[in-house]
Design a protein around this motif. Structure first.
Motif: not given
Length: 401
Positions: A158-164
């Motif tokens: 999972f992520a907050l933004n595409p690569t975070e």
């Protein structure tokens, strides 16, 4: 109500006296049945609640491994297939995922339940005076181990933004993957205090996997050295007709929405012996086109191997290769290949280990993290490399506004 749903309901109820409603992650559904709460605080009910945690783990693992392979280059959502109709899966395949994607929401819900149920089990077990020490150890191990697994899943998928990459726990601020992995390791190391020898070996393999993903190859090798040895039984996620394997219902005989990337068929074309670890069946579309479907999970009750000794050997192989011990790496890789009746390799490199992992960990959800860490992302720069934390979670959590 099926037994599996009842188990999940009871596990959810067990959490209610420990967590107030305000502490619930909002996307965790309310209980769907009722039972005397006192039953969930007694030694005699431990096995039942343990079973509920494991059932939730099984369901969560199936959903996350399939969706993550859909996001990676392992699976393809091909609209030329008449049964490939879910737009939510197309979004996953393209890496252009809306944060209100319903399929991702379902997986996130399952993961939230797993984390909550596992943590609750630990808290409950601490409050029980056990006569049977082995039963207490089972409860504590299960709670800590699967609580660690849940945090590992947040960090990896999972992520907050595409690569975070990362996630949230109990409406917390966003926890980046590096910190979430650290929380997972804390839980897994606590689980070791209550583990049987087989459980300890499995736990060390998972710890080694996490260190591999974070680039700590020295520690990964140390834990893999205490991990699952050749011939050890797999740690399985088990299913039934009442609680079917998500792979079967999404990328298999139940309903085929995701097919295999063509390279897997090419692997078998290049070496027919690879069919032993790359089971697949042809799906003819027309006279000129044939797609291929995974046959690793042919039945609704087919099990998923979450941890294997072969993966442990490949962890040791990669760590050795990264330490410039190519002879050692080759021995570990060939040990795995021999277990499948494959010919031994005569040389090894990180690139060939990447390919061996692709084959050995076929349809297990490992590919997404491997693409990221080997810098081989197959989609565009602005695409999601993780599943997004969904709108439901973002709306419920003031720390994400």
């Amino acid at each position: 109500m099926t037994m599996n749903r009842l188990i999940l309901s009871i596990a959810c109820l067990a959490s209610l006296s420990l967590f107030g409603c305000k502490d619930f992650v909002q996307n965790i559904q309310a209980p769907i049945s009722s039972v005397d709460d006192k039953l969930l605080s007694s030694e005699s009910q431990t096995n039942f609640v343990v079973t509920g945690v494991i059932a939730t783990f099984n369901n969560t693992t199936a959903q996350l491994t399939c969706l993550s392979d859909g996001l990676s280059d392992a699976l393809v959502f091909d609209t030329r297939l008449s049964t490939a109709t879910y737009p939510t899966y197309l979004e996953v395949d393209m890496g252009n995922i809306r944060i209100n994607n319903g399929s991702v929401e379902d997986a996130e819900l399952a993961l939230g339940q797993l984390r909550l149920y596992a943590d609750t089990l630990v808290s409950r077990a601490k409050g029980i005076t056990y006569k049977d020490t082995s039963l207490r150890n089972l409860a504590m191990f299960t709670g800590y181990f699967y609580g660690g697994v849940a945090r590992y899943y947040y960090a990896t998928y999972f992520a907050l933004n595409p690569t975070e990459g990362g996630g949230v726990i109990n409406l917390s601020p966003f926890i980046p993957s590096s910190q979430m992995y650290a929380l997972a390791l804390e839980r897994l190391n606590l689980a070791l205090q209550y583990a049987t020898p087989d459980q300890a070996a499995q736990t060390h393999t998972l710890i080694a996997r996490i260190h591999l993903l974070t680039g700590d190859y020295t520690t990964a090798a140390t834990d893999a050295g205490m991990g699952m040895q050749s011939g050890a039984s797999d740690l399985l996620c088990k299913f039934s007709s009442e609680a079917s394997n998500f792979w079967w219902s999404t990328a298999g005989n139940g309903r085929l929405q995701f097919t295999l990337d063509p390279r897997f068929h090419q692997y078998v074309q290049d070496d027919p012996k690879e069919a032993a670890r790359l089971p697949m069946v042809p799906v003819p579309i027309d006279s000129t086109l044939t797609l291929y479907q995974q046959d690793k999970y042919p039945e609704d009750a087919s099990s998923i191997s979450f941890l294997t000794w072969q993966e442990n050997e490949l962890i040791l192989a990669e760590c050795a290769a990264r330490a410039n011990d190519l002879n050692g790496a080759l021995g570990h890789v060939n040990s795995v290949r021999t277990s499948h009746g494959l010919d031994q390799l005569t040389s090894i490199s990180l690139d060939s280990i990447y390919i061996e992992r692709d084959k050995e960990l076929f349809c297990t959800g490992a590919r997404l993290a491997d693409e990221r860490r080997f810098n081989k992302w197959h989609l565009g720069a602005d695409t999601w490399q993780y599943l997004p934390i969904t709108q439901r979670e973002r709306t419920a959590n003031p720390n994400l506004h």
